[in-house]
Structures are given as C-alpha cells and as structure tokens.
Design an enzyme around this catalytic site. Structure first.
Site, PDB file in Angstrom:
ATOM      1  N   SER A 148      -1.774   2.585   3.915  1.00 41.22           N
ATOM      2  CA  SER A 148      -2.226   2.272   2.556  1.00 41.22           C
ATOM      3  C   SER A 148      -3.046   0.991   2.656  1.00 41.22           C
ATOM      4  O   SER A 148      -2.867   0.218   3.612  1.00 41.22           O
ATOM      5  CB  SER A 148      -0.996   2.030   1.673  1.00 41.22           C
ATOM      6  OG  SER A 148      -1.379   1.371   0.470  1.00 41.22           O
ATOM      7  N   TYR A 161       7.311  -0.985  -0.807  1.00 40.35           N
ATOM      8  CA  TYR A 161       6.146  -0.190  -0.380  1.00 40.35           C
ATOM      9  C   TYR A 161       5.294  -0.990   0.612  1.00 40.35           C
ATOM     10  O   TYR A 161       4.899  -0.480   1.669  1.00 40.35           O
ATOM     11  CB  TYR A 161       5.332   0.201  -1.615  1.00 40.35           C
ATOM     12  CG  TYR A 161       4.242   1.215  -1.363  1.00 40.35           C
ATOM     13  CD1 TYR A 161       4.547   2.563  -1.196  1.00 40.35           C
ATOM     14  CD2 TYR A 161       2.900   0.833  -1.299  1.00 40.35           C
ATOM     15  CE1 TYR A 161       3.542   3.501  -0.970  1.00 40.35           C
ATOM     16  CE2 TYR A 161       1.898   1.758  -1.083  1.00 40.35           C
ATOM     17  CZ  TYR A 161       2.231   3.098  -0.923  1.00 40.35           C
ATOM     18  OH  TYR A 161       1.243   4.020  -0.695  1.00 40.35           O
TER      19      TYR A 161
END
Ligand code: NAP
Length: 260
Positions: A148, A161
């Site tokens: 990401s 995350y």
C-alpha cells in the site's frame, strides 16, 4: 514484430491469488485469466468467489476456487498441496488478502490489531512458506505481495494497517534476498486508493460519505481520479510475467501520483 504473448510467457501458468473474491484480487484474477493463466482463487468469501469464478469460466477462461482462511497455516498448506496435486506446479503467488481497521492506538482493540496483522501480514508468511518449496523444486517462480502507499508513509487512524503494510514491504525485500538464488522473484505492488469494497468500508468506519470524500481528495492528486482494480492488475501482471526477470526486491507504487 514482437509477439507479446510469447514475451509475457503467461499462457499456461498456474497462479494462486489470495483475496481473489473481491476488489483488487478479483481484478487480478480476471485479468490473469484473460491472459491464459489458470487462476486458483483463495479467499474466505465463498459466495463472492464463486461469482468471480463463474464470470471467468463464462469468458472461456480457467479458474478454480479453494476456500482458504489465509490466517490459518493448515488452510494455506492444504491449498498449496491441493494445487500441486491438481496442476503439478505453482508458477505465481499473489498475496492480496488484507483488512483495514481505521483506528488510532487509543481506539484500536487488541482483537482488531491481531486481525489486521494476521490477515494482512502473517498470511504472506504462511502462503509463501508453503508455496516457496514447490517453486524451488520447479526451478523458480514469481511472488507479488500487495502492499500500500501506507507501507511507505504513515496515514491517519490506520496504525495496524500501516504496521502490517510496512511489514509486507520490508518482508518482500528479505524474501527477495533469500530466494533470488532459487530464481524466485519477490516484489511488492503498493496501490493508492482503489475503488473497492475495502475503500468503501474504510470510509464508513471514518463516518464519511464515499463519493464526496474521494471526489474531494482525488481532485488534489496528480491524476485526479480513484484507481480501478485493473490499474493494479496490469502492474502485478508485468511483475509476474517473463518481461521482468531481473526485477526483484522492489516496490512499484500504483497510485496516480498520490504520494509523488
Ligand atoms: P477487499 O475488496 O475487501 O477484498 C479483500 C478480500 O480478502 C475479500 O474477499 C475478503 O473477504 C478476503 N479476506 C479477508 N480476510 C481473509 C482471510 N482471513 N482469508 C482469506 N481471504 C480473506 O479489499 P481490496 O480493496 O481489494 O484490497 C486488496 C488488497 O489491496 C489488500 O491487501 C489491501 O490492503 C490492498 N490495498 C487496497 C487499497 C484500496 O484502496 N482498496 C489500497 C492499497 C492497498 P471478506 O469480504 O469476506 O472479508
């Protein structure tokens, strides 16, 4: 004239794709299948996975679905063994399953920390652990881990995350070092905001209105739009193809310039 199919060398390959039932994983599965890859879809969401599988088969391409909780070692091992039993090889592994829980350290529960780390990071370890030995035996393979933009920089309300994705990215480099000598390329693709159910869920968790929030945010970015799963799929395809034999241990940011 260059024969692109020959150059890519993807026809007839066997690819295991985790998180294949939805969003980016589904996009990668359909794109790979269209290119002649036999796609093994690994996911916990049986009904969604079956819909994507049927779509692939209706298009005249090849796919099977194996239900797999990527946080469980027994499921990952069983999947790897079943694919070898059925197809005799695994050429490609795309570790795409992930979950996002939008909290600060103050509001995040221990259970949500464990879930995020298990689905997003531990799964990369477990699937790779059981597939790498088969790739080594076959003389090589390709692994792409989905990271990401937040593997590379921090983001708000996303501690678990960000921790998991930074782990995925640095683990990619460690795996590339260990398995380069085995002719296994290991790379990371780091998407920006992609229009998927996960992004909608994140927006809901933060109390925002999806269309408004992203219209506003994207307007500030270089390419001024959200990404689509196929934007990511095409880059993953390149890294899994014969066109990138000397690319390993790197991250490819696919975000329309979001973190440029
Ligand atoms: P998504 O639409 O939510 O798809 C994720 C899939 O993974 C779902 O089918 C989900 O099933 C499945 N899954 C969840 N837990 C699992 C488990 N334990 N075992 C097996 N499968 C499991 O997400 P996405 O947006 O496509 O994201 C895919 C990847 O890209 C993730 O790693 C994500 O972090 C990354 N990414 C996404 C974006 C974005 O903007 N969308 C940006 C950067 C990176 P359920 O639906 O049943 O939970």
């Amino acid at each position: 004239m260059i024969d692109l199919n020959k150059l890519c060398g993807m026809k007839g390959k066997i690819a295991v794709i985790t998180g294949a039932a939805s969003g980016i994983g589904a996009g990668i599965s359909k794109f790979f299948a269209d290119a002649g890859v036999t796609v093994v879809m690994a996911d916990i969401n049986e009904s969604l996975a079956n819909c994507v599988k049927e779509e692939i088969i209706a298009a005249g391409n090849n796919s099977i679905f194996i239900k797999c909780d990527v946080t469980k070692e027994s499921d990952c091992k069983a999947l790897a063994d079943a694919v070898i039993e059925k197809f005799g090889k695994i050429d490609i592994l795309v570790n795409c399953a992930g979950v996002a829980r939008r909290h600060t350290v103050e509001t995040l529960s221990e259970a949500d920390w464990d879930l995020a780390l298990n689905v997003t990071l531990k799964s990369v370890f477990l699937m790779s652990k059981h597939i790498v030995p088969y790739m080594k035996k076959a003389g090589g393979g390709k692994i792409v881990n989905i990271g990401s933009g937040w593997a590379l920089k921090g983001g708000d309300h996303a501690v678990s995350y960000c921790a998991a994705k930074a782990g995925v990215w640095n683990m990619t480099r460690a795996m590339a070092i260990d398995h380069g000598p085995d002719n296994i390329n290991v790379n990371c693709v780091c998407p920006g905001d992609i229009d998927t159910p996960m992004l909608k869920s994140e927006c809901e968790q933060l109390g925002g209105v999806y269309d408004e929030k992203f219209k506003e945010e994207c307007a500030q970015r270089p390419m001024a739009r959200l990404g689509a799963p196929v934007d990511v799929a095409m880059c993953v395809f390149f890294l899994c193809s014969d066109m990138s034999p000397w690319v390993t241990g790197t991250s490819l940011v696919v975000d329309g310039g979001g973190i440029a």
